[in-house]
Design a protein around this motif. Structure first.
Motif, PDB file in Angstrom:
ATOM      1  N   HIS A  72       0.796  -1.233   0.000  1.00 36.78           N
ATOM      2  CA  HIS A  72       0.000   0.000   0.000  1.00 36.78           C
ATOM      3  C   HIS A  72       0.818   1.268   0.000  1.00 36.78           C
ATOM      4  CE1 HIS A  72       0.790   0.697   4.344  1.00 36.78           C
ATOM      5  NE2 HIS A  72       0.906  -0.616   4.357  1.00 36.78           N
ATOM      6  N   ALA A  73       2.070   1.216   0.427  1.00 40.87           N
ATOM      7  CA  ALA A  73       2.837   2.441   0.658  1.00 40.87           C
ATOM      8  C   ALA A  73       3.605   2.910  -0.573  1.00 40.87           C
ATOM      9  CB  ALA A  73       3.808   2.234   1.822  1.00 40.87           C
ATOM     10  N   GLY A  74       4.008   1.996  -1.454  1.00 39.95           N
ATOM     11  CA  GLY A  74       4.826   2.379  -2.584  1.00 39.95           C
ATOM     12  C   GLY A  74       6.180   2.909  -2.124  1.00 39.95           C
ATOM     13  N   LYS A  75       6.795   3.724  -2.974  1.00 43.41           N
ATOM     14  CA  LYS A  75       8.073   4.330  -2.601  1.00 43.41           C
ATOM     15  C   LYS A  75       7.805   5.354  -1.510  1.00 43.41           C
ATOM     16  CE  LYS A  75      12.091   6.800  -4.400  1.00 43.41           C
ATOM     17  NZ  LYS A  75      12.709   7.469  -5.570  1.00 43.41           N
ATOM     18  N   SER A  76       8.354   5.126  -0.334  1.00 46.60           N
ATOM     19  CA  SER A  76       7.985   5.957   0.808  1.00 46.60           C
ATOM     20  C   SER A  76       9.089   5.941   1.855  1.00 46.60           C
ATOM     21  CB  SER A  76       6.661   5.468   1.409  1.00 46.60           C
ATOM     22  OG  SER A  76       6.723   4.078   1.668  1.00 46.60           O
ATOM     23  N   PHE A  77       8.927   6.819   2.857  1.00 51.94           N
ATOM     24  CA  PHE A  77       9.959   7.007   3.877  1.00 51.94           C
ATOM     25  C   PHE A  77       9.318   7.586   5.123  1.00 51.94           C
ATOM     26  CE2 PHE A  77      12.842   9.811   6.145  1.00 51.94           C
ATOM     27  CZ  PHE A  77      14.049   9.124   6.183  1.00 51.94           C
ATOM     28  N   TRP A  78       9.689   7.045   6.266  1.00 53.47           N
ATOM     29  CA  TRP A  78       9.279   7.654   7.529  1.00 53.47           C
ATOM     30  C   TRP A  78      10.272   7.268   8.616  1.00 53.47           C
ATOM     31  CZ3 TRP A  78       6.456  11.589   8.728  1.00 53.47           C
ATOM     32  CH2 TRP A  78       6.056  11.806  10.048  1.00 53.47           C
TER      33      TRP A  78
END
Length: 233
Positions: A72-78
């Motif tokens: 669900h997040a795809g290319k992401s960062f946290w």
């Protein structure tokens, strides 16, 4: 838990987690109808999924078990996590989104979200600061769940952080210092205006212009102080 689920609607789009769950990511579906969104999330060809989908009338579907990695997040960062799918539970909230007629989220839908989210947060010990929107983890690509989402309702149930109420002037010397603080809070700041808009969409949704100002700076500083004091769990 099962009493909160109205339908088992399994998606084939999942694999094994590589990280422990430490986040919940909230999305809107951004499609004209719930049926279309559900079909896409269950399409092997589409290659996307989420753990849950909540319709506007409050109907809850489970698509992927929480112990599995949904897509669900795809290319992401946290907060230095780049494999957000492995570290999160994803909830899709039916709403046509900005492309198809963005509108407020109905009471029935939010009332269904509250106990579902509460269970997830409790099971996985997710900090309130890590209950985030898709726009928070992918600011250059995503706008959901958007400025009409009722984060204050979640905060009232201790399922997300309250919006800081600030009156002090900006504590940051310049925009560069602000963005270092924003990165410390958790955002990818490689596209600074997009990161700023994502922060505004979450914390100051009535003005989303991508520009650093005193109000947003004071909000961020307050959040960082609370984090350092251990108040963002």
């Amino acid at each position: 838990m099962d009493e909160l689920i109205d339908f088992e609607s399994p998606s084939p789009n999942w694999n094994a987690r590589q990280l422990p769950v430490s986040m919940v990511v909230l999305h809107y579906t951004g499609m004209p109808s719930a049926d279309e969104a559900l079909a896409r999330l269950r399409s092997e060809e589409a290659g996307v999924s989420a753990h849950y989908l909540i319709e506007e009338d409050g109907t809850v579907h489970r698509l992927v078990r929480e112990d599995r990695r949904a897509w669900h997040a795809g290319k992401s960062f946290w907060r230095n996590i780049t494999d957000v799918n492995s570290a999160s539970v994803g909830i899709e909230i039916v709403n046509p989104g900005h492309e198809f007629g963005y509108r407020p989220f109905p009471d029935a839908q939010m009332e269904a979200l509250l106990p579902l989210l509460a269970g997830i947060v409790q099971r996985w010990d997710v900090p309130r600061a890590n209950v985030v929107g898709h726009s928070d983890i992918a600011p250059a690509r995503k706008e959901d769940p958007g400025e009409l989402f009722d984060w204050d309702l979640l905060a009232a149930h201790r399922l997300a952080l309250k919006t800081p109420r600030v009156t002090a002037p900006s504590p940051f010397e310049n925009d560069g210092a602000f963005f270092l603080g924003l990165e410390r809070w958790g955002y990818d700041i490689s596209d600074m205006p997009a990161a700023m808009r994502a922060f505004q969409r979450r914390w100051r949704p009535h003005i989303i212009d991508g520009l650093v100002d005193g109000e947003c700076s004071a909000m961020l500083f307050s959040l960082l102080l609370d984090r350092d004091a251990g108040k963002t769990r």
